[in-house]
Design an enzyme around this catalytic site. Structure first.
Site, PDB file in Angstrom:
ATOM      1  N   LYS A   1      49.201  44.033  -4.673  1.00 35.44           N
ATOM      2  CA  LYS A   1      48.353  43.059  -5.375  1.00 35.44           C
ATOM      3  C   LYS A   1      49.167  41.886  -5.944  1.00 35.44           C
ATOM      4  O   LYS A   1      50.397  41.984  -6.071  1.00 35.44           O
ATOM      5  CB  LYS A   1      47.569  43.785  -6.473  1.00 35.44           C
ATOM      6  CG  LYS A   1      46.663  44.874  -5.889  1.00 35.44           C
ATOM      7  CD  LYS A   1      45.749  45.462  -6.935  1.00 35.44           C
ATOM      8  CE  LYS A   1      44.877  46.545  -6.317  1.00 35.44           C
ATOM      9  NZ  LYS A   1      43.870  47.044  -7.260  1.00 35.44           N
TER      10      LYS A   1
ATOM     11  N   HIS B   1      46.509  48.801  -3.863  1.00 37.24           N
ATOM     12  CA  HIS B   1      45.226  49.405  -3.507  1.00 37.24           C
ATOM     13  C   HIS B   1      45.502  50.506  -2.482  1.00 37.24           C
ATOM     14  O   HIS B   1      46.420  50.380  -1.676  1.00 37.24           O
ATOM     15  CB  HIS B   1      44.320  48.338  -2.883  1.00 37.24           C
ATOM     16  CG  HIS B   1      43.101  48.899  -2.217  1.00 37.24           C
ATOM     17  ND1 HIS B   1      41.992  49.280  -2.933  1.00 37.24           N
ATOM     18  CD2 HIS B   1      42.844  49.189  -0.914  1.00 37.24           C
ATOM     19  CE1 HIS B   1      41.088  49.752  -2.080  1.00 37.24           C
ATOM     20  NE2 HIS B   1      41.580  49.707  -0.858  1.00 37.24           N
TER      21      HIS B   1
HETATM   22  P1  CMP Z   1      41.574  49.395  -6.394  1.00 37.08           P
HETATM   23  O1  CMP Z   1      42.099  50.699  -5.959  1.00 37.08           O
HETATM   24  O2  CMP Z   1      42.032  48.195  -5.651  1.00 37.08           O
HETATM   25  O3  CMP Z   1      39.971  49.421  -6.365  1.00 37.08           O
HETATM   26  C1  CMP Z   1      39.160  48.740  -7.263  1.00 37.08           C
HETATM   27  C2  CMP Z   1      39.941  48.003  -8.310  1.00 37.08           C
HETATM   28  O4  CMP Z   1      39.199  47.608  -9.435  1.00 37.08           O
HETATM   29  C3  CMP Z   1      40.998  48.939  -8.876  1.00 37.08           C
HETATM   30  O5  CMP Z   1      41.982  49.187  -7.927  1.00 37.08           O
HETATM   31  C4  CMP Z   1      41.421  48.165 -10.114  1.00 37.08           C
HETATM   32  O6  CMP Z   1      42.297  47.103  -9.802  1.00 37.08           O
HETATM   33  C5  CMP Z   1      40.084  47.579 -10.543  1.00 37.08           C
HETATM   34  N1  CMP Z   1      39.466  48.375 -11.614  1.00 37.08           N
HETATM   35  C6  CMP Z   1      38.923  49.605 -11.510  1.00 37.08           C
HETATM   36  N2  CMP Z   1      38.437  50.008 -12.699  1.00 37.08           N
HETATM   37  C7  CMP Z   1      38.668  48.997 -13.560  1.00 37.08           C
HETATM   38  C8  CMP Z   1      38.410  48.796 -14.938  1.00 37.08           C
HETATM   39  N3  CMP Z   1      37.785  49.723 -15.668  1.00 37.08           N
HETATM   40  N4  CMP Z   1      38.794  47.632 -15.501  1.00 37.08           N
HETATM   41  C9  CMP Z   1      39.401  46.684 -14.769  1.00 37.08           C
HETATM   42  N5  CMP Z   1      39.698  46.818 -13.456  1.00 37.08           N
HETATM   43  C10 CMP Z   1      39.331  47.946 -12.866  1.00 37.08           C
END
Ligand code: CMP
Length: 139
Positions: A11, A117
């Site tokens: 990221k 991710h």
């Molecule tokens: P990722 O695995 O890329 O999938 C969804 C993304 O949303 C996650 O990683 C985080 O970067 C973001 N995310 C998930 N939950 C939250 C949260 N409660 N607050 C802010 N960002 C979040």
């Protein structure tokens, strides 16, 4: 039966922090074969589509803003039982809960800026890989 492919992104925060080399090295050290790799920057439309599953969540618009704030690395990885293994290897979404030594424990700075991710299912690994890569970009 579990598949052998997952998809990952490094990221914007981890790239900006200068950790893309460290994270790629850690992925290779973990026994993952890199099948495709790209350094790119998401448009707002692409980020909205990639994270559409979260569109009703309160963090969605900020997540889209963050994911378009700078370049990312996208990659398709191969290993036995890749989706499950890689999710263990990167650690919890919230780095505060990530096991020591995991990629997020080492390189994440917050729940949103969580360094990488990792696909959450074999089906999504295929969809996400296809989102970024054509057949000609896979080895
Ligand atoms: P990722 O695995 O890329 O999938 C969804 C993304 O949303 C996650 O990683 C985080 O970067 C973001 N995310 C998930 N939950 C939250 C949260 N409660 N607050 C802010 N960002 C979040």
């Amino acid at each position: 039966m579990a598949g052998n492919t997952t998809f990952t992104m490094i990221k914007p925060q981890a790239v900006a922090d200068g950790n893309m080399g460290n994270i790629i090295a850690k992925i290779i050290d973990g026994g993952y074969t890199i099948k495709a790799l790209k350094f790119t920057r998401l448009t707002k439309e692409q980020a909205m589509k990639f994270y559409a599953v979260h569109k009703d969540r309160p963090f969605y618009s900020h997540l889209v803003e963050f994911m378009t704030s700078g370049p990312i690395i996208a990659a398709i990885l191969e290993k036995e039982n890749a989706v499950e293994e890689y999710r263990k290897y990167i650690g919890s979404t919230d780095p505060a809960n990530a096991e020591p030594g995991t990629i997020r424990a080492l390189f994440a700075t917050s729940m949103e800026k969580n360094a990488v991710h990792g696909s959450d299912s074999d089906e999504n690994a295929i969809i996400e890989g296809n989102f970024f890569f054509s057949e000609f970009e896979r080895f």
